[in-house]
Design an enzyme around this catalytic site. Structure first.
Site, mmCIF file in Angstrom:
data_model
loop_
_atom_site.group_PDB
_atom_site.id
_atom_site.type_symbol
_atom_site.label_atom_id
_atom_site.label_comp_id
_atom_site.label_asym_id
_atom_site.label_seq_id
_atom_site.Cartn_x
_atom_site.Cartn_y
_atom_site.Cartn_z
ATOM 1 N N HIS A 132 0.834 -1.207 0.000
ATOM 2 C CA HIS A 132 0.000 0.000 0.000
ATOM 3 C C HIS A 132 0.867 1.253 0.000
ATOM 4 O O HIS A 132 1.982 1.244 0.515
ATOM 5 C CB HIS A 132 -0.995 0.006 1.170
ATOM 6 C CG HIS A 132 -0.379 0.134 2.534
ATOM 7 N ND1 HIS A 132 -0.184 1.350 3.149
ATOM 8 C CD2 HIS A 132 0.050 -0.798 3.416
ATOM 9 C CE1 HIS A 132 0.334 1.157 4.348
ATOM 10 N NE2 HIS A 132 0.501 -0.132 4.538
ATOM 11 N N ASP A 161 6.069 1.620 6.712
ATOM 12 C CA ASP A 161 4.654 1.258 6.559
ATOM 13 C C ASP A 161 3.988 2.175 5.544
ATOM 14 O O ASP A 161 3.328 3.124 5.910
ATOM 15 C CB ASP A 161 3.972 1.349 7.925
ATOM 16 C CG ASP A 161 2.564 0.798 7.935
ATOM 17 O OD1 ASP A 161 2.191 0.091 6.986
ATOM 18 O OD2 ASP A 161 1.833 1.083 8.906
ATOM 19 N N GLU A 195 -5.204 1.517 2.772
ATOM 20 C CA GLU A 195 -4.966 0.465 3.763
ATOM 21 C C GLU A 195 -5.036 0.984 5.184
ATOM 22 O O GLU A 195 -5.570 0.313 6.077
ATOM 23 C CB GLU A 195 -3.597 -0.174 3.507
ATOM 24 C CG GLU A 195 -3.320 -1.439 4.324
ATOM 25 C CD GLU A 195 -2.742 -1.163 5.710
ATOM 26 O OE1 GLU A 195 -2.729 -2.094 6.543
ATOM 27 O OE2 GLU A 195 -2.294 -0.025 5.971
ATOM 28 N N GLU A 196 -4.499 2.179 5.425
ATOM 29 C CA GLU A 196 -4.436 2.701 6.791
ATOM 30 C C GLU A 196 -5.810 3.061 7.357
ATOM 31 O O GLU A 196 -5.943 3.298 8.565
ATOM 32 C CB GLU A 196 -3.511 3.911 6.856
ATOM 33 C CG GLU A 196 -2.050 3.618 6.530
ATOM 34 C CD GLU A 196 -1.357 2.751 7.578
ATOM 35 O OE1 GLU A 196 -2.005 2.356 8.567
ATOM 36 O OE2 GLU A 196 -0.158 2.468 7.386
ATOM 37 N N GLU A 220 4.039 -5.995 3.794
ATOM 38 C CA GLU A 220 4.241 -5.245 5.032
ATOM 39 C C GLU A 220 5.603 -5.628 5.603
ATOM 40 O O GLU A 220 6.254 -6.578 5.146
ATOM 41 C CB GLU A 220 3.131 -5.559 6.035
ATOM 42 C CG GLU A 220 1.744 -5.096 5.611
ATOM 43 C CD GLU A 220 1.503 -3.603 5.809
ATOM 44 O OE1 GLU A 220 2.442 -2.889 6.223
ATOM 45 O OE2 GLU A 220 0.373 -3.153 5.548
ATOM 46 N N HIS A 409 3.955 4.691 12.312
ATOM 47 C CA HIS A 409 2.944 5.533 12.985
ATOM 48 C C HIS A 409 3.564 6.375 14.091
ATOM 49 O O HIS A 409 2.915 6.674 15.090
ATOM 50 C CB HIS A 409 1.797 4.684 13.559
ATOM 51 C CG HIS A 409 1.047 3.877 12.546
ATOM 52 N ND1 HIS A 409 -0.233 3.417 12.751
ATOM 53 C CD2 HIS A 409 1.390 3.447 11.301
ATOM 54 C CE1 HIS A 409 -0.642 2.741 11.685
ATOM 55 N NE2 HIS A 409 0.344 2.750 10.793
#
Length: 442
Positions: A132, A161, A195-196, A220, A409
């Site tokens: 993603h 990510d 995706e998030e 991932e 994140h």
């Protein structure tokens, strides 16, 4: 001596010669495979600087899940790269009329596009690669996390990510193209931009493609900074439960009896719904957000709360929702109104025997190249798009094909390990080649 009396001796001599020939041939086969391994090892080492440059280019385009302009820019870049590698590329825009979107509380009006590329081959196996391009970060945060390499760490906004995953796929394709290798039947790449936020626009397509392919590899991150590299065969399902209570406002000092205190009712509801977790089966229900009232001196007319829900089994979603709906009927204040919304944000990915078998082959390849690799077949709380792909197939689904890193994140510490690039590229390259050649079976 007759032929009959000589036959046992002749058979023994033939068996001995056969055993000798086999003992000489097996090392020869191993030596025949060794040059390919070393050639591919050298190729991935040469590819590493280009992959780092690709990660830099991807990081420098801010692409938060709600940033449609940034997502369009990064989608165009990825599409151009896939075309240059020989793919038949399609940009799929969920903003088009009639597109199926599973809308949740945080779904933007126009979710990001998907980039789908197909590479025809000369074999039989159909392979799906997933990654993603969206991140959790708002526009402007790149200044806090610019791309930079410090020692063995490549830092950058969204690099772990999942911009490393996009770069891994692009450079795997480049390596396969340089090898002249196309022994698959079809190799499909899907890069989504939502995706998030639990893939509201791409989930249906991911599920359909999963059912159309023989194997799914998802990119991932593949382990933490201290190692070892890892593959995941199981991840948690994720849902959100939202309680909304409607009461009636009144003056807290002059006429509290005329009100219906939504905060009291919400507190009652939360207390009677605090026992739904069961760690033995991977079921977790935790109330994490609550809000009530408008001002201090008013009986609150409304209140709401949200729970984070994690499961290891798809059926547990239904059981939790059913139990919550039954419990909200048992109210503290009869005049209050209590409603529930239950969003299924991701299904769990459950380890299959096919996935275990393919992962064992990956472990064998890793051992041959000297890479420490751990296969994890129990969920640890995180979710994945690969779970959507697994809904419509019994084919193997492997997650964690990307690089080792840390800090997803976070505001200033997201990185991947530079030294993990070449070994993981090599493992991926050899695994895809073995799948296509049907050396890897399940």
């Amino acid at each position: 001596m007759t032929i009959a009396t000589r036959r046992p001796a002749l058979l023994q001599r033939f068996a001995a010669l056969s055993a000798l020939a086999l003992s000489l041939a097996l090392p020869g086969l191993a030596r025949a495979q060794a040059p390919e391994l070393e050639r591919l090892r050298a190729a991935v080492q040469r590819e590493q600087p280009a992959l780092l440059q690709t990660m830099k280019e991807l990081v420098e385009i801010e692409s938060g899940s709600a940033d449609r302009e940034g997502l369009d820019r990064i989608a165009a870049l990825i599409a151009q790269r896939l075309r240059a590698l020989g793919g038949q590329v399609e940009l799929i825009d969920p903003a088009q009329p009639g597109f199926e979107i599973y809308r949740m509380f945080d779904t933007p009006e126009k979710p990001g596009q998907m980039v789908k590329a197909s590479f025809a081959g000369r074999g039989q196996k159909k392979i799906l690669l997933l990654a993603h391009m969206d991140t959790v970060y708002a526009r402007g945060m790149l200044a806090q996390q610019p791309f930079r390499v410090e020692g063995d760490k490549a830092y950058g906004l969204g690099i772990a990510d999942d911009k490393q995953g996009v770069a891994m796929i692009l450079h795997l394709l480049a390596l396969l193209r340089a090898e002249g290798f196309a022994d698959w039947g079809q190799l499909t790449v899907l890069i989504n931009g939502d995706e998030e936020i639990s893939s509201p626009a791409s989930r249906a397509l991911i599920t359909r493609l999963g059912g159309e392919h023989d194997v799914v590899l998802s990119y991932e991150g593949g382990g933490g900074p201290t190692g070892p590299d890892s593959l995941r065969l199981a991840t948690s399902g994720i849902a959100a439960a939202n309680l909304l209570v409607k009461g009636r406002a009144s003056h807290a000092g002059a006429s509290p009896e005329r009100g219906v205190n939504a905060l009291y009712e919400l507190a009652h509801q939360l207390m009677q719904a605090r026992d739904l977790s069961d760690p033995k089966v991977g079921r977790q229900v935790h109330w994490t957000l609550a809000r009530a009232g408008l001002v201090r001196n008013m009986i609150p007319p409304a209140a709401e709360a949200s729970a984070d829900v994690r499961v290891d089994r798809v059926a547990d979603f239904d059981g939790i929702e059913r139990e919550l709906r039954a419990r909200i009927e048992r109210k503290l204040l009869p005049e209050s109104e209590v409603s529930l919304t239950f969003e299924r944000r991701r299904p769990p990915l459950q380890a299959s025997e096919a996935a275990r078998t393919l992962a064992a082959h990956a472990e064998k390849l890793a051992t041959e190249q000297g890479l420490a690799l751990v296969v994890r077949d129990k969920p640890t709380g995180g979710g994945t798009d690969a779970a959507f792909a697994a809904l419509a197939t019994k084919a193997p689904v492997l997650e964690g094909m990307g690089l080792r890193g840390f800090g997803a994140h976070t505001t200033n510490a997201e990185y991947v390990l530079v030294d993990s690039i070449a070994p993981k590229l090599l493992l991926n390259l050899r695994l895809i080649m073995d799948i296509a050649r049907e050396r890897a079976r399940w």
